[in-house]
Enzyme design. Structure first.
Site, PDB file in Angstrom:
ATOM      1  N   GLU A  97       0.825  -1.294  -0.033  1.00 22.27           N
ATOM      2  CA  GLU A  97      -0.052   0.079   0.122  1.00 22.27           C
ATOM      3  C   GLU A  97       0.775   1.126  -0.193  1.00 22.27           C
ATOM      4  O   GLU A  97       0.570   2.185  -0.859  1.00 22.27           O
ATOM      5  CB  GLU A  97      -0.946   0.072   1.092  1.00 22.27           C
ATOM      6  CG  GLU A  97      -2.028  -0.746   0.963  1.00 22.27           C
ATOM      7  CD  GLU A  97      -2.337  -1.880   1.227  1.00 22.27           C
ATOM      8  OE1 GLU A  97      -1.252  -2.481   1.865  1.00 22.27           O
ATOM      9  OE2 GLU A  97      -3.199  -2.885   1.076  1.00 22.27           O
ATOM     10  N   HIS A 166     -10.886  -4.213  10.408  1.00 27.67           N
ATOM     11  CA  HIS A 166     -11.599  -4.107   9.100  1.00 27.67           C
ATOM     12  C   HIS A 166     -13.005  -3.137   8.977  1.00 27.67           C
ATOM     13  O   HIS A 166     -13.467  -3.312   8.192  1.00 27.67           O
ATOM     14  CB  HIS A 166     -12.055  -5.050   8.477  1.00 27.67           C
ATOM     15  CG  HIS A 166     -10.522  -5.952   8.134  1.00 27.67           C
ATOM     16  ND1 HIS A 166      -9.872  -6.639   8.655  1.00 27.67           N
ATOM     17  CD2 HIS A 166     -10.175  -6.236   6.829  1.00 27.67           C
ATOM     18  CE1 HIS A 166      -8.825  -7.097   8.128  1.00 27.67           C
ATOM     19  NE2 HIS A 166      -9.073  -6.920   6.853  1.00 27.67           N
TER      20      HIS A 166
END
Lengths: 369, 415
Positions: A97, A166
């Site tokens: 990322e 998450h």
């Protein structure tokens, strides 16, 4: 509807269906000014159409991210784009990322218009320095010499049953940064018009989608179906006009707020529902105008309560002339101040739902029964 | 001159018959290049010189040729640029000590051969990005000394209008000037990605230090660049210390040119300007010819501390710094070439009052000093930014929000 394979982490699907059906019922009788002659589209389809149209329009627009090409997108938002545009413009990245966010910034600084997909914004925390410090500040630090047109997009906020790491809403995080624009769309129309605007915007834009809305259908006007359809970043939309209480929400909380307004209407309470659409710039003027009319304000968001979007709206109202119009304290409805639990019964207590918004709106009206 | 690393530890040949990568130690003498032919009269006629055999080391590739073609003009230009860069940094040092420069200020004194050597072997269409030790690159990539010093002073004439400061200076082919150690490396890979995407036959040079080399995102950038064959040269300016931590104390592998895994690498003497320029030429040819990324490590040295607040003496000895300054200085090295080889054109000599090369160099030194003194005065004379500039350039002109808030609700800037 999402299938189990869409996600690297296979979120559960039960709540997808629930929220879809609720939203479909809701939107069935919602009035759209230009609905005549339109059709319907899921949020996923709207995002896909926005990207495709912009890629057709501008050769420098490209998509990169994990699983965006051959896999067709972890949540199928980029479905079919590889076949249409090839692997030069639809680029599968490694799971890296910080690296690919930085690469997207570099491409944006030097003539391209990257759409950088994060599989979820939870993973973008690994890249937040590139988003905040590199993308958000280079234009200012260069004295206006080096613009950075880049869109960081992906699902944000809580999904269903995916646990603490998450399930987090980053609207307040990115919303704090001057230099970034931050968009949190709700409907298919929002997604199409705002994503196209974000891609064309010469500034870095953080585009916060919601996984639970991807499969939800919304009516689309003829105008919204057009390839020229753009929505201005920084403008909220009054989704429902009312005179008794203002409910301000973004993303999936707009669905719950509209449902709450339906329930309140049955008790004779006319709630005005504002869909923020944009977190930064924040359209405080639309909220102030509404508050001057209703004299009551409820903010609704899925993020944590502390230092959140609701906190900011509350502060800006208190600082403005709209404060004098308030007949009750501003009410914040937020996610709970806990890491998101996994068990369904606990998770349900961690995020706002329709009955909670009804309850709080009535409290703002001093109607507790 | 003595060189820093005179080790000649010969290791056995590998099975393939090639030398293992660590057979020799790189030498960092600044003046070990030899003239191999008589020098031409004309300033633009190339002539051959030969670099010291230990000027380069290679990892998974061949070393650049030791035979280098130079011209009188190019050598004099590099001399002038190195002297000017050092003068500029010295003036920044003085301005900082007079409290006219605020905050952080990182000087590249001692490392001039890297920036000047890089610029001498690339085109204006190639791209460069580096970290915070950026002043020479900003000037050489199309900026001005006045623009850099003006930026350091926080004045309107600064290249970022006084809004970036020492670490944030940009030109159309130089992307800063980045304050977050290592973050510029994936950005550099992205600039190279755009070059490839737009089918431009150019390369990006992404610079970082030995300290930054241990950031995870540097390796992330390496991986993507190799995976996608990007025309990116990752340049490690190894000045032996990341702040006060020596390379040996920060890096399990201090052979930075070998840290790209499948990406080949070159280690180059970053104190000899001719070796530096030759290494960059090799790297540019590599990247532009479609071979993908390359690692290029310059072994160099900073004479000053990490930044202005660091005397630079707690983690290294004064003797070490003094030895480097006196024996391996890139400017003195080039000065010696120019003097010993007789590098001065007829035109130069006519322009000089004395037909003897040292006087030519003195004239160049004097010209550099005058240029810097003038730039200092111009920068000092420039006004501070206008108050309303606080609000400009947050968002692209014409796409701003309707208003931005100041420190209290009464301070609002309406666009």
């Amino acid at each position: 509807m999402a299938s189990r394979t869409f996600s690297r982490l296979a979120p559960t699907l039960a709540n997808f269906r629930a929220s879809a059906s609720l939203a479909q019922r809701r939107t069935a009788f919602r009035s759209f000014a230009t609905e005549v002659g339109g059709s319907s589209m899921t949020v996923r389809e709207a995002l896909n159409a926005a990207i495709e149209e912009e890629m057709l329009r501008d050769e420098t627009v490209f998509v990169l991210g994990e699983e965006v090409a051959r896999y067709n997108g972890a949540y199928k938002v980029t479905k079919g784009l590889l076949d249409k545009f090839g692997d030069k413009r639809v680029v599968d990245t490694p799971i890296t990322e910080m690296g690919f966010a930085g690469l997207a910034v570099g491409a944006g600084l030097s003539g391209l218009r990257p759409i950088c997909e994060f599989m979820t914004f939870n993973f973008a925390m690994q890249a937040i320095d590139q988003i905040v410090n590199s993308a958000g500040k280079t234009y200012y630090m260069s004295g206006g010499n080096v613009p950075c047109p880049v869109v960081f997009r992906g699902p944000n906020g809580a999904a269903a049953g995916v646990g603490a790491q998450h399930s987090q809403d980053y609207a307040a995080w990115y919303g704090q940064i001057p230099g970034l624009k931050v968009v949190s769309p709700w409907s298919a129309e929002d997604c199409k018009g705002l994503l196209k605007a974000a891609i064309r915007d010469p500034n870095p834009v953080v585009f916060l989608e919601n996984e639970m809305l991807y499969g939800v259908s919304f009516p689309m006007s003829k105008e919204a179906m057009s390839e020229d359809f753009l929505l201005p970043i920084g403008k909220a939309k009054v989704e429902r006009v009312g005179s008794d209480v203002t409910i301000v929400a973004h993303s999936k909380m707009v669905t719950h707020s509209l449902e709450a307004a339906d329930i309140l209407a049955k008790e004779g309470i006319k709630a005005e529902v504002i869909n923020l659409r944009s977190i930064r710039p924040l359209d405080i003027n639309t909220i102030k105008e509404s508050v001057k009319k209703t004299n009551r304000l409820v903010t609704v968001e899925g993020g944590f309560p502390a230092f959140g979007v609701g906190s900011e709206i509350c502060a800006q109202i208190v600082e403005s002339e709209a404060f004098d119009y308030l007949d009750a304290p501003v009410e914040r409805v937020t996610g709970a101040d806990v890491p998101t639990p996994y068990a369904a019964n606990l998770e349900a207590l961690a995020f706002p739902d329709t009955p909670l918004i009804v309850k709080v709106a009535k409290r703002a009206l001093y109607r507790t029964n | 001159m003595a060189s820093l690393a005179r080790l000649r530890s010969r290791l056995p040949l590998t099975k393939s018959g090639r030398f293992a990568p660590f057979v020799r130690s790189l030498q960092t003498s600044a003046d070990s290049t030899q003239l191999t032919q008589s020098i031409p009269e004309d300033g633009s006629t190339p002539f051959s010189v030969k670099l010291h055999e230990d000027s380069f080391r290679a990892y998974h590739t061949e070393t650049p040729s030791l035979e280098v073609e130079v011209t009188k003009d190019s050598l004099l230009k590099m001399y002038k640029e190195m002297v000017t860069m050092r003068r500029m940094e010295q003036s920044a040092d003085a301005l900082y000590k007079s409290k006219l420069i605020r905050g952080f200020c990182h000087l590249a004194i001692g490392q001039e051969a890297v920036a000047v050597g890089l610029e001498s072997s690339i085109t204006k269409d190639d791209m460069v990005i580096t970290a915070y030790r950026c002043h020479p690159f900003a000037v050489l990539r199309g900026g001005t000394v006045t623009g850099v010093l003006g930026e350091l002073l926080g004045r309107q004439v600064g290249m970022s209008n006084g809004k970036g400061g020492s670490m944030h200076i940009f030109t159309p082919n130089f992307f800063g000037g980045n304050g977050i150690v290592g973050a510029q490396v994936p950005i550099g890979a992205g600039i190279a990605f755009a070059q490839k995407y737009l089918e431009r036959p150019t390369a990006t040079f992404a610079l970082y230090g030995d300290g930054a080399s241990n950031q995870g995102q540097v390796f992330e950038a390496f991986n993507m660049a190799k995976l996608w064959n990007l025309p990116c040269v990752f340049v490690c300016e190894n000045n032996k210390y990341g702040m006060g931590t020596s390379a040996e104390r920060s890096s399990s592998n201090t052979e930075y040119f070998t840290r790209g895994d499948k990406i080949p690498g070159i280690q180059a003497n970053g104190m000899d300007i001719i070796a530096s320029a030759q290494a960059v030429k090799y790297a540019r040819d590599w990247a532009v010819s479609g071979k993908g990324p390359l690692l290029l490590e310059f072994v160099t040295y900073r004479y000053g501390g990490h930044s202005m607040s660091d005397p630079g003496t707690t983690y290294r000895t004064r003797e070490e710094v003094q030895r480097m300054r006196s024996t391996q200085d890139p400017i003195r090295g080039l000065q010696r070439y120019i003097e010993e080889w007789g590098v001065a054109t007829d035109a130069d000599l006519k322009a000089s009052s004395d037909a003897f090369p040292p006087y030519l160099l003195l004239a160049l030194d004097k010209a550099a000093k005058e240029e810097i003194d003038k730039a200092v005065e111009e920068a000092k004379a420039s006004p501070v930014p206008k108050t309303e500039d606080l609000w400009t350039d947050i968002y692209y002109k014409g796409t701003e929000p309707s208003a931005m808030r100041g420190r209290e609700r009464g301070e609002v800037h309406v666009y």
